[in-house]
Design an enzyme around this catalytic site. Sequence first.
Site, PDB file in Angstrom:
ATOM      1  N   ASP A  16      23.293  -9.043 -20.946  1.00  0.00           N
ATOM      2  CA  ASP A  16      24.271  -8.485 -20.213  1.00  0.00           C
ATOM      3  C   ASP A  16      24.603  -7.177 -20.950  1.00  0.00           C
ATOM      4  OD1 ASP A  16      24.314 -10.908 -18.737  1.00  0.00           O
ATOM      5  OD2 ASP A  16      26.292 -11.530 -19.724  1.00  0.00           O
ATOM      6  N   GLU A 223      25.388 -10.531  -8.474  1.00  0.00           N
ATOM      7  CA  GLU A 223      26.086 -10.358  -9.815  1.00  0.00           C
ATOM      8  C   GLU A 223      25.801  -9.244 -10.424  1.00  0.00           C
ATOM      9  OE1 GLU A 223      25.881 -14.091 -12.196  1.00  0.00           O
ATOM     10  OE2 GLU A 223      23.907 -13.539 -12.766  1.00  0.00           O
TER      11      GLU A 223
HETATM   12  O1  FUB Z   1      26.205 -13.832 -19.095  1.00  0.00           O
HETATM   13  C1  FUB Z   1      27.154 -14.849 -18.233  1.00  0.00           C
HETATM   14  C2  FUB Z   1      26.500 -14.466 -16.971  1.00  0.00           C
HETATM   15  O2  FUB Z   1      25.333 -14.581 -16.689  1.00  0.00           O
HETATM   16  C3  FUB Z   1      26.997 -12.904 -16.466  1.00  0.00           C
HETATM   17  O3  FUB Z   1      28.240 -12.693 -16.404  1.00  0.00           O
HETATM   18  C4  FUB Z   1      26.049 -12.655 -15.320  1.00  0.00           C
HETATM   19  O4  FUB Z   1      25.762 -11.468 -14.889  1.00  0.00           O
HETATM   20  C5  FUB Z   1      24.834 -13.466 -15.876  1.00  0.00           C
HETATM   21  O5  FUB Z   1      23.969 -12.620 -16.587  1.00  0.00           O
END
Ligand code: FUB
Length: 325
Positions: A16, A223
């Site tokens: 991320d 997301e």
């Molecule tokens: O790293 C945890 C979660 O996985 C993140 O918040 C999402 O975007 C995905 O990458």
Amino acid sequence: MAAQNKPLVTHIFTADPSAHVFEGKLYIYPSHDVAIDCPDDDNGDQYQMEDYHILSMDSLDAPCVDHGEVLHEKDVPWVSHQMWAPDAAYKNGKYYLFFPAKDKDGIFRIGVATCDTPAGKFTPEPDYIQGSFSIDPAVLVDDDGRSYCYFGGLWGGQLEKWQTGSFVPDAAAPADNEPALGPRVAELSDDLLSFKGAAQEIKILNKDGSPILAGEHDKRFFEAAWMHKYNGLYYFSYSTGDTHYLAYATGTSPMGPFTYQGHILEPVIGWTTHHSIVEYEGKWYLFYHDASLSGVNHKRCVKFCELHYNEDGTIQTITPYADEK
Ligand code: FUB
């Protein structure tokens, strides 16, 4: 266009990556994946991150430096566990680290911590940002000084549970033929420590103005929100989650609506895909992660590659691993 395929660091697992140019250097604010052994589930329980490390590079060719732990969950009074994807911002001589984590009731909220330097350590505010929920904050400090926090994530990120404006633990997701759930945006206060008003849902539309449907899994928001500006236009980019693309949409206002444009990155090794886009010394770069370092979805590594625009402002889709075939 092919992506480079080199992890920035290999001594810890990272994901991320939110990249920024601060004080002339590239700073990367990633998640710090925990090397636990556990199976995957759709709730994201395998992502049990406890702290943040900050990375930096003096130049693109320079070694990547790990500045060590800059914030731990035990230092944040409102956090229980799962410190997921962070972002950073700079305003009025201060650096801000925005991060999602579960509160003591198991509900994802967004917190903020501050520091006088970009590499920490960061001091957290005692409580989460009131009115915040879900995951993956990304902050834009706009050219006019106004600032915006983009956030949200489906499934383990709990966005489905907030459709009424309150947390409904067993809320159902929209049906495939209904409009997809949009990410959220809230304007930040001048000191970046609170929301000015309630978060609003962002509209991501097709070119004919119709909403993207929940069943359009290779286009709809899942997301990993990110916002950048290119030639005065706002580019909102995100992960499509279960179809594993990075996609983007453009608009003329920071609050949207945005018009869907296409894919930035094709699927990488691993389930998740998450990124940032940054201009550095006149060129544009995509920072992203994959699971190539471990072969395990929740033990990831951050990478970067150059990103190219076409003359009409659209982004050329990047194909990972093409050089290796
Ligand atoms: O790293 C945890 C979660 O996985 C993140 O918040 C999402 O975007 C995905 O990458």
